[in-house]
Write an enzyme that holds these catalytic residues in place. Structure first.
Site, PDB file in Angstrom:
ATOM      1  N   GLU A 272      -9.603  -1.963   5.413  1.00 25.88           N
ATOM      2  CA  GLU A 272     -10.170  -1.606   6.707  1.00 25.88           C
ATOM      3  C   GLU A 272     -11.440  -2.422   6.976  1.00 25.88           C
ATOM      4  O   GLU A 272     -12.108  -2.868   6.032  1.00 25.88           O
ATOM      5  CB  GLU A 272     -10.530  -0.108   6.712  1.00 25.88           C
ATOM      6  CG  GLU A 272      -9.360   0.838   6.420  1.00 25.88           C
ATOM      7  CD  GLU A 272      -8.382   0.977   7.582  1.00 25.88           C
ATOM      8  OE1 GLU A 272      -8.358   0.119   8.486  1.00 25.88           O
ATOM      9  OE2 GLU A 272      -7.612   1.954   7.575  1.00 25.88           O
TER      10      GLU A 272
ATOM     11  N   HIS B 245      -6.957  -4.574  10.388  1.00 27.74           N
ATOM     12  CA  HIS B 245      -6.768  -4.386   8.943  1.00 27.74           C
ATOM     13  C   HIS B 245      -5.476  -5.058   8.478  1.00 27.74           C
ATOM     14  O   HIS B 245      -4.561  -5.280   9.270  1.00 27.74           O
ATOM     15  CB  HIS B 245      -6.829  -2.901   8.542  1.00 27.74           C
ATOM     16  CG  HIS B 245      -5.615  -2.089   8.839  1.00 27.74           C
ATOM     17  ND1 HIS B 245      -5.611  -0.716   8.823  1.00 27.74           N
ATOM     18  CD2 HIS B 245      -4.336  -2.436   9.157  1.00 27.74           C
ATOM     19  CE1 HIS B 245      -4.407  -0.272   9.096  1.00 27.74           C
ATOM     20  NE2 HIS B 245      -3.618  -1.281   9.313  1.00 27.74           N
TER      21      HIS B 245
ATOM     22  N   ASN C 131      -7.061  -2.418  14.393  1.00 30.25           N
ATOM     23  CA  ASN C 131      -8.463  -2.746  14.095  1.00 30.25           C
ATOM     24  C   ASN C 131      -8.583  -4.012  13.240  1.00 30.25           C
ATOM     25  O   ASN C 131      -9.651  -4.318  12.732  1.00 30.25           O
ATOM     26  CB  ASN C 131      -9.152  -1.565  13.394  1.00 30.25           C
ATOM     27  CG  ASN C 131      -8.494  -1.210  12.061  1.00 30.25           C
ATOM     28  OD1 ASN C 131      -7.543  -1.846  11.645  1.00 30.25           O
ATOM     29  ND2 ASN C 131      -9.023  -0.195  11.400  1.00 30.25           N
TER      30      ASN C 131
ATOM     31  N   ASP D 156       0.819  -1.209   0.000  1.00 29.23           N
ATOM     32  CA  ASP D 156       0.000   0.000   0.000  1.00 29.23           C
ATOM     33  C   ASP D 156       0.856   1.262   0.000  1.00 29.23           C
ATOM     34  O   ASP D 156       2.074   1.199   0.193  1.00 29.23           O
ATOM     35  CB  ASP D 156      -0.939   0.006   1.221  1.00 29.23           C
ATOM     36  CG  ASP D 156      -0.229  -0.342   2.525  1.00 29.23           C
ATOM     37  OD1 ASP D 156       1.009  -0.213   2.587  1.00 29.23           O
ATOM     38  OD2 ASP D 156      -0.905  -0.738   3.480  1.00 29.23           O
TER      39      ASP D 156
END
Ligand code: PGA
Length: 242
Positions: A144, A139, A137, A67
């Site tokens: 996400e 991810h 979280n 990413d």
């Protein structure tokens, strides 16, 4: 799934570096999927040492990063381009043309950037080994938690928790870009082998919901439970809620 619980960050980094090095030794033209963030820094440091010892050669290796923020120039100190140069590329004999990071300036069409990136992975014959961290979280890359996950490389709006977590690298939270390009869950699941690393107490909840709970798009890393060859290396703190 091969779950390894190790004592600490340095043991985690050692296993990860040895896994990457083992692949590069057995396949000269290995295709690596790489991650950024604090988690793999120790792995890269160890890989550079292994390279300096003469045990691995990056001359024919290709890399694809998971990413990158949208709108951060490759020269920006917090861009993942700079991260990769600093932690790996500047220290080994990899050819710059063999490294790919999904760069999208504010003037580029993200759809074109994403399609070209996916194509490049295909042309390289797919990813042999994908290295992953995990977000607080759950991810992976910048996939996400959501009711839907995307298959291929795509544009994402970063979650508030991610912007907050990554603000430690910027002067203020407002400087963290709100958008990124990320490989999709399909791009990640398409890798022939995956190694996910997690270290520290702040990852314990994400590790528990990803690897000892139900598979859910609300915990993207949990999809890895379906991968045929995934190794999860977590230190004691990250494993403390398992
Ligand atoms: P970290 O980030 O390695 O900096 O904790 C991991 C991630 O957000 O995927």
């Amino acid at each position: 799934m091969d779950l390894k619980i190790v004592d600490n960050y340095s043991e985690m980094s050692e296993i990860a570096a040895n896994t990457v090095a083992g692949l590069v030794q057995s396949k000269q033209a290995a295709v690596l999927g790489l991650a950024t963030g604090s988690t793999p820094e120790g792995m890269y440091a160890r890989l550079v040492e292994i390279y300096r010892e003469g045990a691995i050669d990056f001359n024919s290796v290709k890399t694809f990063n998971l990413d990158e923020y949208v709108g951060l120039a490759p020269e920006h100190p917090q861009s993942y381009h700079q991260y990769m140069n600093k932690h790996l590329f500047d220290h080994v004999n990899i050819k710059p043309n063999n490294t790919s990071i999904p760069y999208c300036s504010s003037n580029d069409d993200p759809a074109v950037v994403c399609a070209e990136f996916e194509n490049k992975i295909k042309q390289a014959g797919g990813i042999d080994l994908q290295v992953l961290g995990i977000g607080v979280n759950g991810h992976v890359g910048f996939n996400e938690p959501a009711s839907h996950l995307r298959t291929t490389t795509h544009l994402v709006e970063l979650a508030e928790e991610t912007i907050e977590a990554n603000s430690r690298f910027f002067n203020t939270v407002d400087e963290v870009p709100g958008k990124a390009i990320t490989m999709g869950m399909g791009s990640i699941m398409g890798a022939r082998k995956v190694i996910l690393l997690a270290s520290g107490k702040n990852k314990a909840k994400a590790v528990r919901s990803s690897f000892s709970g139900l598979i859910s798009t609300e915990t993207p890393a949990s999809l890895l439970q379906l991968h045929r060859e995934v190794m999860v290396v977590v230190d004691r703190e990250a494993a403390s809620l398992l």
